[in-house]
Design a protein around this motif. Structure first.
Motif, PDB file in Angstrom:
ATOM      1  N   LYS A 257      -0.155 -15.549   7.526  1.00 21.94           N
ATOM      2  CA  LYS A 257      -0.822 -15.459   8.940  1.00 21.94           C
ATOM      3  C   LYS A 257       0.873 -15.233   9.826  1.00 21.94           C
ATOM      4  O   LYS A 257       0.216 -14.421  10.795  1.00 21.94           O
ATOM      5  CB  LYS A 257      -1.361 -16.848   8.952  1.00 21.94           C
ATOM      6  CG  LYS A 257      -1.090 -17.537  10.317  1.00 21.94           C
ATOM      7  CD  LYS A 257      -1.624 -19.231  10.788  1.00 21.94           C
ATOM      8  CE  LYS A 257      -1.505 -19.483  11.741  1.00 21.94           C
ATOM      9  NZ  LYS A 257      -2.117 -21.260  12.024  1.00 21.94           N
TER      10      LYS A 257
ATOM     11  N   ASN B 137      -6.969  -6.115   8.062  1.00 20.18           N
ATOM     12  CA  ASN B 137      -7.660  -6.870   8.630  1.00 20.18           C
ATOM     13  C   ASN B 137      -7.244  -8.223   9.628  1.00 20.18           C
ATOM     14  O   ASN B 137      -6.431  -8.336   9.092  1.00 20.18           O
ATOM     15  CB  ASN B 137      -8.276  -7.682   7.927  1.00 20.18           C
ATOM     16  CG  ASN B 137      -8.642  -6.106   6.384  1.00 20.18           C
ATOM     17  OD1 ASN B 137      -9.854  -5.473   7.174  1.00 20.18           O
ATOM     18  ND2 ASN B 137      -9.593  -6.475   5.599  1.00 20.18           N
ATOM     19  N   HIS B 138      -7.778  -8.801  10.500  1.00 20.79           N
ATOM     20  CA  HIS B 138      -7.925  -9.705  11.805  1.00 20.79           C
ATOM     21  C   HIS B 138      -6.113  -9.577  12.479  1.00 20.79           C
ATOM     22  O   HIS B 138      -5.474 -10.178  12.797  1.00 20.79           O
ATOM     23  CB  HIS B 138      -6.773 -11.098  10.355  1.00 20.79           C
ATOM     24  CG  HIS B 138      -8.584 -11.264   9.697  1.00 20.79           C
ATOM     25  ND1 HIS B 138      -9.691 -11.395  10.052  1.00 20.79           N
ATOM     26  CD2 HIS B 138      -8.090 -11.623   8.391  1.00 20.79           C
ATOM     27  CE1 HIS B 138     -10.481 -11.971   8.951  1.00 20.79           C
ATOM     28  NE2 HIS B 138      -9.677 -11.146   7.588  1.00 20.79           N
TER      29      HIS B 138
END
Length: 472
Positions: A207, A232-233
Motif C-alpha cells: 500500500k 495494478n491499482h
C-alpha cells in the motif's frame, strides 16, 4: 472560464535539427500540396515540461512551490541509494531489496547485465518517490527481510522447476508414443510450476509503495498525464494537454552539411619547429603524408569528416489545455478544491510561458535553437478544441513571399472566420518579431485585428490574471 484553452504558434527557425528519425534525418510528413518538416508531439512536450521544471527548480515562475515528476528507468537505483544514504542499509542488500520489491509490484526489469536494475519502461512518478519507497522499505524492514527470504526460496523452486521441465520434455518426447497420458500429465505439471509468481508483498508495504508511486501533487503529471500498465491499482492519469505534430507552413526545406573536424594533436605536430639537429628537408620528409616506405604517414587531412542534416522553415504548432481535466487530475491526487483551483491557474500560467519560450534543445550548441522566440502566438478559449492547421493545407511558396508573414495572415483570417461562425471570443496575440508587429499595426489600423495584442505570455488569458507574472 471556457473548458479549453486553444493555443497556436508560428515559429521560424534556420538551419536546425530539433528532432530526427531513426536514420538521423529530419522527420517529414505529407500534408496538402507538399511534404512538410515535422516536429513530433513528444519533442515539444519534453521541451515544455523541462522548461517549466527548470523554472520552478530555480525558484522562478508560478510553479516554484509545486512538486514535479521524474520519468526514468532508474527507480530501483534511486531507491537503493536512498536506503543506503538515509537509512544506512548496506549497498548490496539495498540494491537487491529495491529491485525485488519493485518486481513485487509487477514491474519488469531488463535482462542484460547493464539493464538488470533498470525497469523495462520508464516510469513517471513524483520526484520524491524514491525517498518514500526507501522509507516504506525501512519502516517494514523486518517484514521485508522475511519476504525476501520467501522470494529466494520461491526462485530456487522455480529454477528447479525449469530444470525438471527441460528433463520432462525429453522424457515426454521419448514416452509420447508409448504412454501419451503420462506425457500429457508431465507437461501440465511443468506448466503449473512455471506459472507460479513471487510471494505477495506484505499488504501494508504494498500500500505504501503504491502511494509513493501515485501521481500525488506532481504538477507535470497532472498536465501531461501518464500510463502505467504494469502496476495494478496504480492510477493512470489522462493528460490535460493535447499537442499536434508541428509542421512547416511551406515545403520541407533541408540541407546536408558536410563537416570536417581537425585533429589538434596532428596539427600541433605538423606546425612544430624542426629540431635543431634536423634539416628542414629532413623534417618535411619526416612528416610526408606519402612516405617512400609505404607507411601511412602523417596525413594532412581532417581528423574526421561527415554529413549532418539541417532544416529551415516556419512551423505551425497547436496545443490545447483541458482546464476541466487538469482540475480533475489535481483533485484525484488529493488536493482540496481551493488548492486545486490555485494550482490549476498556476499551471496554466507556467504552460503559457513554456509554450512561448520552450524550444527543443537538440544540437543546441551548434544551432543556438533555444534562443528562438515565436513569430506569433494566438490564444483563445472555447467550449471545444479548434485546430487551424487546415489553413496551411496549400503550402506557402517561400520563393514568392515571406512565409511567416503569409502564415500570420492566414492564421488570423482563419481565426476570424471560426470566431464568426462559432461565436468565439477574440482571444489575444503575442509577437516577438518586428515585421509581424508592423503587420498587426496595419491590420489594427484597418479594423481587421480582432484579438488584443499583449506583451507577455501571462497576459494571453484572463485565467492567469491573479497569478504572479513569470520573471524574465
Amino acid at each position: 472560464m471556457n473548458r479549453y484553452l486553444n493555443l497556436h504558434k508560428l515559429l521560424t527557425v534556420n538551419s536546425v535539427l530539433l528532432v530526427r528519425d531513426a536514420d538521423g534525418r529530419p522527420k517529414e510528413t505529407p500534408f496538402g500540396t507538399a511534404r512538410r518538416t515535422m516536429l513530433s508531439p513528444q519533442t515539444q512536450r519534453r521541451a515544455d515540461r523541462t522548461h517549466m521544471r527548470d523554472q520552478a527548480n530555480t525558484g522562478r515562475g508560478p510553479l516554484a512551490d509545486y512538486a514535479f515528476g521524474c520519468r526514468t528507468r532508474e527507480w530501483a537505483r534511486l531507491t537503493a541509494a536512498a536506503l543506503k544514504s538515509q537509512h544506512k542499509w548496506k549497498e548490496e542488500e539495498a540494491a537487491l531489496t529495491a529491485r525485488t520489491a519493485l518486481q513485487g509490484l509487477n514491474i519488469s526489469f531488463g535482462t542484460k547485465g547493464s539493464t538488470a536494475d533498470l525497469t523495462k519502461v520508464m516510469i513517471f512518478a513524483p520526484e520524491s518517490a524514491a525517498t518514500q519507497l526507501a522509507a516504506a522499505l525501512n519502516e517494514h524492514a523486518e517484514a521485508v527481510r522475511a519476504w525476501m527470504s520467501d522470494v529466494a526460496s520461491a526462485r530456487t523452486r522455480q529454477e528447479e522447476s525449469k530444470k525438471n521441465k527441460s528433463k520432462g520434455k525429453k522424457k515426454a518426447a521419448a514416452a509420447e508414443e508409448e504412454q501419451p497420458a503420462a506425457a500429457e500429465e508431465a507437461a501440465q505439471d511443468a506448466e503449473a510450476a512455471e506459472s507460479k509468481e513471487l510471494p505477495a508483498l506484505p499488504a501494508e508495504l504494498r500500500k505504501k509503495m503504491l502511494l509513493a508511486l501515485a501521481p500525488a501533487d506532481a504538477i507535470d503529471i497532472a498536465l501531461f498525464g501518464r500510463f502505467l500498465a504494469e502496476v495494478n491499482h496504480s492510477p493512470n492519469v489522462d493528460g490535460a494537454l493535447q499537442n499536434m505534430p508541428a509542421i512547416t507552413v511551406g515545403r520541407a526545406a533541408g540541407t546536408e552539411d558536410f563537416f570536417s573536424a581537425a585533429d589538434d594533436a596532428k596539427l600541433a605536430r605538423q606546425r612544430a619547429t624542426p629540431p635543431a639537429d634536423l634539416s628542414t628537408l629532413d623534417f618535411l620528409e619526416a612528416i610526408d603524408p606519402f612516405p617512400a616506405d609505404g607507411s601511412s604517414g602523417d596525413h594532412q587531412g581532417a581528423g574526421m569528416t561527415g554529413y549532418q542534416h539541417f532544416v529551415s522553415g516556419t512551423f505551425y504548432a497547436h496545443a490545447v489545455l483541458d482546464r476541466y481535466q487538469l482540475r480533475v487530475n489535481l483533485r484525484r491526487a488529493g488536493m482540496e478544491a481551493d488548492k486545486a483551483e490555485q494550482a490549476a491557474r498556476a499551471a496554466e500560467a507556467a504552460y503559457m510561458d513554456a509554450f512561448c519560450n520552450a524550444v527543443p534543445e537538440a544540437k543546441k550548441t551548434t544551432t543556438a535553437a533555444p534562443g528562438t522566440l515565436p513569430k506569433l502566438v494566438l490564444a483563445h478559449s472555447s467550449d471545444r478544441q479548434h485546430n487551424y492547421v487546415t489553413c496551411f493545407e496549400d503550402a506557402i511558396n517561400e520563393n514568392t513571399t515571406v512565409a511567416s508573414i503569409e502564415a500570420t495572415r492566414r492564421l488570423l483570417n482563419q481565426h476570424a472566420l471560426i470566431s464568426r461562425k462559432c461565436a468565439l471570443e477574440p482571444g489575444a496575440v503575442l509577437t516577438y518579431d518586428l515585421a509581424i508587429t508592423e503587420l498587426l499595426d496595419e491590420l489594427r489600423a484597418a479594423g481587421r485585428l480582432q484579438p488584443r495584442e499583449v506583451d507577455r505570455p501571462d497576459q494571453l488569458t484572463d485565467a492567469t490574471a491573479d497569478v504572479a507574472a513569470v520573471p524574465a
